[in-house]
Design an enzyme around this catalytic site. Structure first.
Site: not given
Ligand code: SF4
Ligand code: SF4
Lengths: 479, 508
Positions: B36, B294, B429-430
């Site tokens: 333990d 963003d 992202g694009m």
């Protein structure tokens, strides 16, 4: 030059004083892993198994955290978590286990369910052995009971309890030709696509000397199983089977009078079970770790079967030569074993042969009979290498050990995970003992791997030495 | 009996040991079987602790069981007292040894006769409570012990510190990013002109505890650890506390305003509004990020949040309020404190899930197919299999939660870190528009409803050929959506036609 010719180089080496090993039992507070940890490697080894650990949250959290056993898509181990009702015996163990095992059968359909008893089932005296046979016949799945609890055992001994329990399940006789063929057929099916490998491992009968069947016990990774099997084949010895096997359904046949040999030093219960209950003959030998141990192990097996060993001395010498660069790093250095996985005596013997000295071997449990040949080999190795015999401390006290380490200033301490970082912070080189439990260290072939592990802290710290960052704690923080 | 595969919170003794070993010069004796004592491994390995973990297992084995453990436990306590002179030794069983039902209180009394330091038994029901509850309780117990001790000795201070000051309660070892949060909170308090009276338990000495009442108020950043102590101090000394987790820009502002109210009530004229405004609009990057172009692309993205109460609730609010992300499901494994969670998150998400069964949350993820998950290591793992990104926001702790660099989750720097975590968790992202046609982002593997079911659908030759013509980075997603479509419409085979039908249906 073989290593046996090399003497340790440290001039300050004390001369051997005692002629035989001394054993102490400190019965101290020491750290090691719980034996239920064996689940983490056995469920991977026995591919059609399911391991059910019957215990508390404490057990479950241990497996999850300390062992880092993550459950994957198809988990093949689980906790049967005992709740208050189970502890106070308000619930019926049989019914509860039946419910869980039926669920496991439905979801996973394993060939065997291994119940791992824990401290809790010991304390509340759950009659696992009594329940299992009844439940097994009711649900139609074999149930093997192993009491791998932390009250009686330490770390690797968990495997011992499982293998001892499984030894009872090995078929007694190869009943009929058909059955044998069927077993082989499964074997073939399994090795499909793996042909080259298998052909090597199953050579034609004529390559073997005619000897009594031999079964090896101990759970090793598959490549190591093949390596050792081949190594024995070179001497004409045929390995009839391994305990455990990759599949529970293919446990090896154990007839009365079969020879058995262990590959690990922590398997004393399995050895006893095989001798007493299965009437097998135990071959007592040093364990096949390190080129010295592997050679001694093979030689012993050869002698049992009346075989003149071929090329072993050359083999050993070649291995030593191939690892000379590692040996140069450790020759004359000292290593202290705090004690954790029961591989300590074997590892110490090997490292002494490598040219190291060992002041102390801590070990959780010492079976002097099962490890007898290894202990003798250790003595012999010390004498041959001209180094003092180590002190063997059973159930060591870690606190006392740390004081001794401060005094002795060994070059390396092999220790459990709890103490490694604090020692490193105090400028003491450490290596985790668990790494030797999980790495492939058996046989001639893996010698390099052990040495790679052993020398890593020394090599790493050599790299860092220039920086002068030895002690990364303030002096007052010293225990 | 319960089939269990995974635990979000550890057993009770782990909580007790986390608190005990966080204090300076406190030692814990764990009365337990050999296996333990893995707490020492966790602390040493995860926290990369340089010092020996001040926890010793007084090992219960067969022999001890037969003879009774009193002698051994008492000896171990007295021995540790002599070896290391700790101020306090905390004795704790584990859930295993607590079954023995021994009179540990009596062991402690016996040991106290010979020990120079204090000795106490952690008063926790090991079967009923988990790590978090036990930690909360143990901290309160230790605080109470030392206030009472000081009261008896007449050494309790009667005055407040000269300048406004705070106790930060609940920073502990093996807590999720606790060390970094503590640094951030100290900075924040300093910025507010508030002195730190104490931080407990991490790094505190028990001797400081009698001075807790000198602080003007208590701050409890985490719901899981510290509430009992804060309530106790309120009852004892009438100390007010703030229990708003300063995570995310909005909640940090809430927390600061609550502090302001408390200080105002005590007659200090502080006004933090311009500080909050300055931080929010110009210093912290988090609020600006939410406004930036963003973040526009995150609008309406589906997310699932799961964790402990503190982090799951805070994260849900950040995503929904500060980033415009659609939190489909918010969940917690703190079943014992479910009402609080419900109340905190209900208005910010569609569904609330209270469960400590990882399978339930795993199935919910598979069913909802969110664009991102914010959960624990377990959800990260599920996410990996389903190819859904996951940011880790809560314990159970993992070595990755102990980064060497500075990574708080609280305060203004914490808000920045959380923004990064969110941003990096979504694929942006694009190409986003392109991906949108197929109903989401790039995933590579086929999945179905459950997390482990296999595909039962066949692809015809022309279907496969068509699939292979689709650019690699969206192929997986197309395949998955097509199969889903085919299953819903009852197609057994997927031909090129089915593929395009699916594309139309999903794209529409
Ligand atoms: S020592 Fe006993 S209680 Fe502890 S983890 Fe092992 S089996 Fe479970
Ligand atoms: S995986 Fe492809 S689509 Fe996605 S972000 Fe990267 S480049 Fe763009």
């Amino acid at each position: 030059m073989t290593l046996a010719d090399t003497k340790p180089q440290s001039p300050s080496q004390p001369q051997p004083n005692a002629q035989s090993l001394s054993f102490d039992c400190e019965t101290g507070n020491y750290h090691t892993f719980c034996p239920i940890s064996c689940v983490s490697w056995l469920y991977q080894k026995i591919e059609d198994s399911f391991f059910l650990v019957i215990g508390t949250k404490t057990c479950g959290y241990f497996l999850q955290n300390a062992m880092g056993v993550m459950i994957f898509a198809e988990p093949r181990y689980a906790m049967a978590e005992l709740e208050e009702g189970d502890i106070s015996a308000q619930l019926n163990d049989y019914e509860e286990l039946k419910r869980l095992c039926l669920q496991i059968k439905r979801d996973r359909n394993p060939s065997v369910i291994v119940w791992i008893g824990t401290c809790t089932t010991e304390i509340i005296k759950t009659d696992l052995e009594g329940i299992a046979p009844r439940l097994e016949s009711e649900i139609g799945v074999p149930i093997v009971v192993a009491r791998a609890n932390g009250l009686d055992y330490a770390f690797t001994q968990g495997e011992d309890t499982v293998l001892a329990a499984m030894a009872h399940r090995c078929p007694k006789t190869v009943d009929s030709v058909e059955e044998k063929e069927e077993r082989n057929a499964i074997q073939k099916l399994l090795s499909f696509g793996n042909k080259n490998n298998k052909e090597e491992a199953t050579p034609t009968e004529s390559e073997y000397v005619d000897h009594h069947p031999l079964v090896l016990f101990g759970s090793l990774p598959d490549p190591v199983v093949t390596q050792l099997t081949l190594e024995l084949k070179k001497q004409g010895i045929k390995v009839s089977g391994w305990l455990p096997t990759k599949r529970y359904t293919e446990l090896p046949v154990l007839e009365e009078g079969y020879y058995v040999a262990g590959v690990n030093p922590f398997l004393s219960r399995t050895a006893t079970t095989l001798m007493r209950r299965r009437k097998c003959k135990l071959v007592g030998a040093p364990f096949p770790i390190g080129p010295d141990g592997t050679r001694a192990w093979i030689e012993k097996l050869c002698s049992v079967f009346g075989i003149e060993p071929q090329g072993l001395a050359e083999r050993e010498a070649a291995i030593w030569e191939s690892v000379e660069e590692y040996l140069q790093l450790i020759r004359g250095k000292s290593v202290f074993f705090m004690g954790d996985n029961l591989l300590e005596v074997t590892m110490a013997r090997f490292l002494i042969r490598c040219g190291m000295t060992v002041p102390e071997i801590g070990i959780p449990y010492m079976d002097k009979r099962y490890q007898g040949a290894e202990l003798k080999f250790l003595e012999q190795t010390c004498h041959e290498m001209g180094v003092p015999l180590p002190r063997i401390v059973e159930k060591p006290d870690n606190y006392n050990q740390i004081q001794r380490i401060y005094e002795l200033e060994p070059d390396l301490v092999i220790t459990g995970m709890a103490h490694a970082n604090p020692m490193e912070a105090r400028g003491i080189n450490t290596k985790w003992s668990v790494e030797f439990t999980f790495a492939q260290i058996h046989g001639f072939t893996n010698t390099r791997d052990i040495l790679e592990l052993v020398t890593r802290p020394l090599r790493r710290n050599n790299n860092l030495k220039e920086l002068g960052w030895d002690k990364l704690v303030r002096e007052t923080a010293k225990v | 009996m319960k089939l269990a595969y995974w635990m979000y919170a550890g057993p009770a003794h782990i909580g007790t040991l986390r608190v005990a070993s966080s204090f300076k010069n406190v030692h814990a004796i764990m009365h337990a079987p050999l296996g333990d004592d893995y707490f020492n491994v966790m602390r040493s390995m995860l926290e990369r602790e340089r010092d020996y973990t001040p926890v010793t297992a007084s090992v219960v084995d067969r022999h001890v069981l037969a003879r009774g453990s009193q002698e051994k436990v008492v000896n171990n306590i007295v021995r540790k007292d002599q070896e290391e002179h700790p101020d306090l030794i905390v004795l704790t069983p584990t859930c295993t040894s607590s079954i023995l039902q021994e009179d540990l209180e009596n062991f402690v009394e016996r040991a106290q006769l010979d020990a120079r330091g204090d000795v106490m038994l952690a008063d926790v029901n090991h079967y009923r409570v988990n790590e978090l509850q036990a930690a909360d309780r143990t901290l309160q117990q230790i605080v109470q012990f030392y206030t009472e001790k000081a009261r008896k000795k007449g050494t309790l201070p009667t005055t407040k510190t000269e300048k406004p000051s705070v106790n930060i309660i609940g920073i502990s070892t093996l807590g999720f990013h606790n060390q970094h949060d503590a640094t951030e909170l100290r900075r924040l308090m300093t910025d507010l002109g508030i002195e730190i009276n104490t931080v407990i338990p991490e790094g505190a000495s028990v001797h400081e505890l009698k001075n807790l009442s000198r602080a003007w108020f208590n701050l409890v950043p985490y719901r899981e650890l510290g509430m009992l102590t804060a309530n106790h101090l309120k009852d004892e000394f009438g100390m007010p506390f703030v229990d708003i987790t300063p995570m995310g820009v909005v909640e940090t502002a809430h927390c600061i305003r609550a502090i302001q109210t408390i200080l105002n009530q005590q007659g200090v004229e502080v006004d933090y509004n311009s500080f909050i405004d300055e931080q929010t609009r110009f210093i912290s990057q988090a609020a600006w990020f939410s406004r930036s172009i963003d973040c526009q692309n995150l609008t309406g993205k589906k997310a699932i949040v799961f964790g402990d109460n503190t982090h799951a609730a805070a994260m849900t609010k950040i995503l929904a309020r500060e980033m415009g992300i659609h939190v489909v499901l918010a969940g917690t494994y703190c079943e014992y404190d479910a009402d609080w969670f419900q109340a905190q998150v209900s208005e910010y998400c569609d569904e609330v899930l209270i469960s400590s069964d990882h399978g339930v949350i795993g199935d919910a993820i598979a069913r909802i197919e969110p664009a991102a998950i914010f959960g624990t290591q377990m959800e990260r793992h599920v996410g990996k299999r389903l190819n859904i990104p996951c940011g880790v926001i809560a314990a159970p702790i993992h070595i990755q939660n102990f980064p060497v660099g500075y990574r708080p989750y609280l305060g203004y720097e914490g808000a920045n870190q959380v923004v990064d975590l969110v941003y990096n968790s979504f694929t942006l992202g694009m190409e986003d528009h392109l991906l949108e046609i197929f109903g989401g982002h790039d995933t590579k593997e086929v999945i179905t409803k459950g997390i482990s079911a296999d595909s039962d659908l066949n692809w015809t030759k022309d279907g496969l050929a068509e699939l292979n013509r689709i650019p690699g980075f969206v192929r997986g997603k197309v395949k998955r959506n097509t199969e889903k479509f085919a299953r819903e419409r009852g197609f057994g085979e997927i031909s090129a036609e089915v593929l395009y039908a699916a594309k139309e249906a999903v794209g529409a």
